[in-house]
Write a protein that holds these residues in place. Sequence first.
Motif, short mmCIF file in Angstrom:
data_model
loop_
_atom_site.label_atom_id
_atom_site.label_comp_id
_atom_site.label_asym_id
_atom_site.label_seq_id
_atom_site.Cartn_x
_atom_site.Cartn_y
_atom_site.Cartn_z
N TRP A 191 0.58 -1.23 0.18
CA TRP A 191 0.27 -0.26 0.03
C TRP A 191 0.97 1.46 0.19
O TRP A 191 1.78 1.30 0.85
N MET B 265 -6.69 -7.24 -8.39
CA MET B 265 -5.90 -6.15 -7.41
C MET B 265 -6.54 -4.87 -7.28
O MET B 265 -6.75 -4.42 -6.76
N TYR C 204 1.11 -0.36 -5.48
CA TYR C 204 0.72 -1.67 -5.53
C TYR C 204 1.72 -1.60 -6.92
O TYR C 204 1.15 -1.68 -7.84
#
Length: 410
Positions: free
Chosen positions: A154, A169, A157
């Motif tokens: 985080w 994702m 990504y």
Amino acid sequence: MKIFKTILFVLLAVCQTALFAQVKVGDTFSAWSEGYLDIHHINSGRGESLFAILPDGTTLMIDAGEIAPSPRTTEPRPDESRSAGEWIARYLQQMMRPLPEKKIDYLLLTHFHADHMGDVKLARERSKKGDYLLSGITEVGDRIPFRKIVDRNWPHYNWPHQLTGDQNMQNYIRFVKWQVTNGAVAEQFEVGSDRQFTLLYRAEQYPGFEIRNIAANGWVWTGVGDNRHNLFPPMDLIDHDELPGENQCSAAIRISYGKFDYFHGGDIVNAGATGSWRDIETPAGWVTGPVEVCKANHHASHDAMGEPFLKAVRPRVIVMQPWSASHPDHRVLQRMMDQSVYPGERDIFSTNLMEATKTVLGRGTESMKSRQGHVVIRVQPGGDYFTVFILDDSAESYAIKSIHGPYECR
């Protein structure tokens, strides 16, 4: 007054110990109580998921996977009438009954694979709250509030390469953004820290409790303070096809409570020779040290639970969470049982084993303490002893199938 409270707490702990000693096979698993550490290895048959209630009632979930069924995968548990995410959420809600709030204080996603986070192709519906589909973690989070979400990369990504092109994702990122917009906190996993996952309610009563972040993204804790060191070479020196994979980047933690220690490394692997930058498992094991319980790395696949790692952590209990016919690898099972790797008794529990796997493993499975069911570690207040309970995963009664221990912590 403080002395009185201490005496009362000790008496309460003694009474609780006596109470749990009366639990027997066939009973419904008893609710968590103050001072205990419960670690649930949940068997949905569709991937890995762990839920822990810490001594003061703080809650932690690690992963919630959902993969497509196939002839090579384990059967969904309890059955296929609900999604894996919904079954996991219902399990959590049942186990959180004694808590004042039904929430997950910490979610740790070890890495971005479907068997740990969910697969949008399996989603049965879209969230009514935000712009994301429900599968695995996103479905659990849609049903139970999250307070903090921690993952290995985080908020960007993009390491070791751009991750946002994958549908799973994209869905997960939309979910995290919705969570943050609506009050949750999101953070990147901080290797070396013992402050990212802490007791939130009565930490002062449990000074012997700690969650230490061991490894992620090629970084490994040094064992000194919050210091860490990087095992990976610069990414610009590596061909794209040779970049470290998700398993190598997995987040790993050690949970400690008094004398009790537990290791969870997601799908951390030893994908190269010892000393190679591709072997993350060995240095993670060295710095972790001996533990009472180890969740088998990478489902006990061929590239995990190497001899140097086992010699370093020397677990009394190993818990496997297989979902494929190739889990565990027969050589890995032999290695985990081998007294020449590290001496002493050890008990191996598995949440699942396919019939085909049992055939390949042969008599190796007979020495396992359990081959089917939720595996729950219950640590006594103070961390001197723990017991392993196997719960029926074919229904939501959570009846106790077998009881193992108590084990004395080293």
